[in-house]
Design an enzyme around this catalytic site. Sequence first.
Site, PDB file in Angstrom:
ATOM      1  N   SER A 150       0.876  -1.469   0.083  1.00  0.00           N
ATOM      2  CA  SER A 150       0.211   0.000   0.132  1.00  0.00           C
ATOM      3  C   SER A 150       0.977   1.413   0.157  1.00  0.00           C
ATOM      4  O   SER A 150       1.929   1.299   0.787  1.00  0.00           O
ATOM      5  CB  SER A 150      -0.800  -0.252   1.607  1.00  0.00           C
ATOM      6  OG  SER A 150      -1.585   1.304   1.168  1.00  0.00           O
ATOM      7  N   TYR A 163      -2.172  -0.804  10.473  1.00  0.00           N
ATOM      8  CA  TYR A 163      -2.322  -1.035   9.259  1.00  0.00           C
ATOM      9  C   TYR A 163      -0.808  -0.317   7.908  1.00  0.00           C
ATOM     10  O   TYR A 163      -0.529  -1.050   7.742  1.00  0.00           O
ATOM     11  CB  TYR A 163      -3.315  -0.259   8.653  1.00  0.00           C
ATOM     12  CG  TYR A 163      -3.603  -0.476   6.999  1.00  0.00           C
ATOM     13  CD1 TYR A 163      -4.540  -1.495   6.412  1.00  0.00           C
ATOM     14  CD2 TYR A 163      -3.554   0.651   6.102  1.00  0.00           C
ATOM     15  CE1 TYR A 163      -4.414  -1.557   5.445  1.00  0.00           C
ATOM     16  CE2 TYR A 163      -3.736  -0.045   4.680  1.00  0.00           C
ATOM     17  CZ  TYR A 163      -4.426  -1.177   4.769  1.00  0.00           C
ATOM     18  OH  TYR A 163      -4.174  -1.270   2.953  1.00  0.00           O
TER      19      TYR A 163
END
Length: 256
Positions: A150, A163
């Site tokens: 990501s 995250y």
Amino acid sequence: MRLKDKVVIVTGGSSGIGRAIATLFAREGARVAIGDVSEAVLEGGVPTREIIAEQGGTARFHHCDVSVWHDVDALVTRTVAEFGRLDVMVNNAAIRGEGRKLHETTEADWDRVMAVNAKGAFFGCKRAVQQFLTQEVIDEARGRIVNISSQHGMVASPGKLAYGTGKAAVAYMTRQIAVDYAKDYIICNAVAPGRILTGRPAGPGTDAMEYSIMRTPMPRLGRPMDVAQAALFLASAEASFVTGHNLMVDGGWMAF
């Protein structure tokens, strides 16, 4: 048919980005094993395995919690037992957790997110490499790993400490594995999506959406197929001299 007769595992392949990857790879000729905790499609609709079968492809579903070594080991073992080898491992399964800042992040939420996003990728990469090392070289590779990282593994993910940290671990593992196993003809890359609209029900509030639109220079946000097409390139023989790369599919997010 860039993946004709290749054997591919996609974790988290029941929904979202993983669903797009599994269906695209099957259309490109791959035999696909989906590892997920459920066949239910979070966006709604027919299970991924059934979609692939309807399109004339070959797909299997195996229950797999990527945070459990036994599940990941069984996923690879069963796939190889049926199809003879493993050509591509796509480590896509991930969760977002509660999305809190440091002082609000509980130990339980940290452990849950890291177990799936970091340890799950570690287990997937490790088990794939174990299998790859037993195989002959085909198309300049014993096997290929495509991790889904990501942009939030490279820049701050506001309010999402666990995250972002987990995705940073995926980006680092990708580089380390690529270097450690290059001479063994094992290729390891990652795709780093920006904001991808998966069709899942929106959560409360609009701040995250507004932030994503503001950060994305292109006039739209991403679609699951944008990520799947990038993953296809990295999974194919066209990328045989590409390893250790974290390919951004973000509409210019990281250039802004």
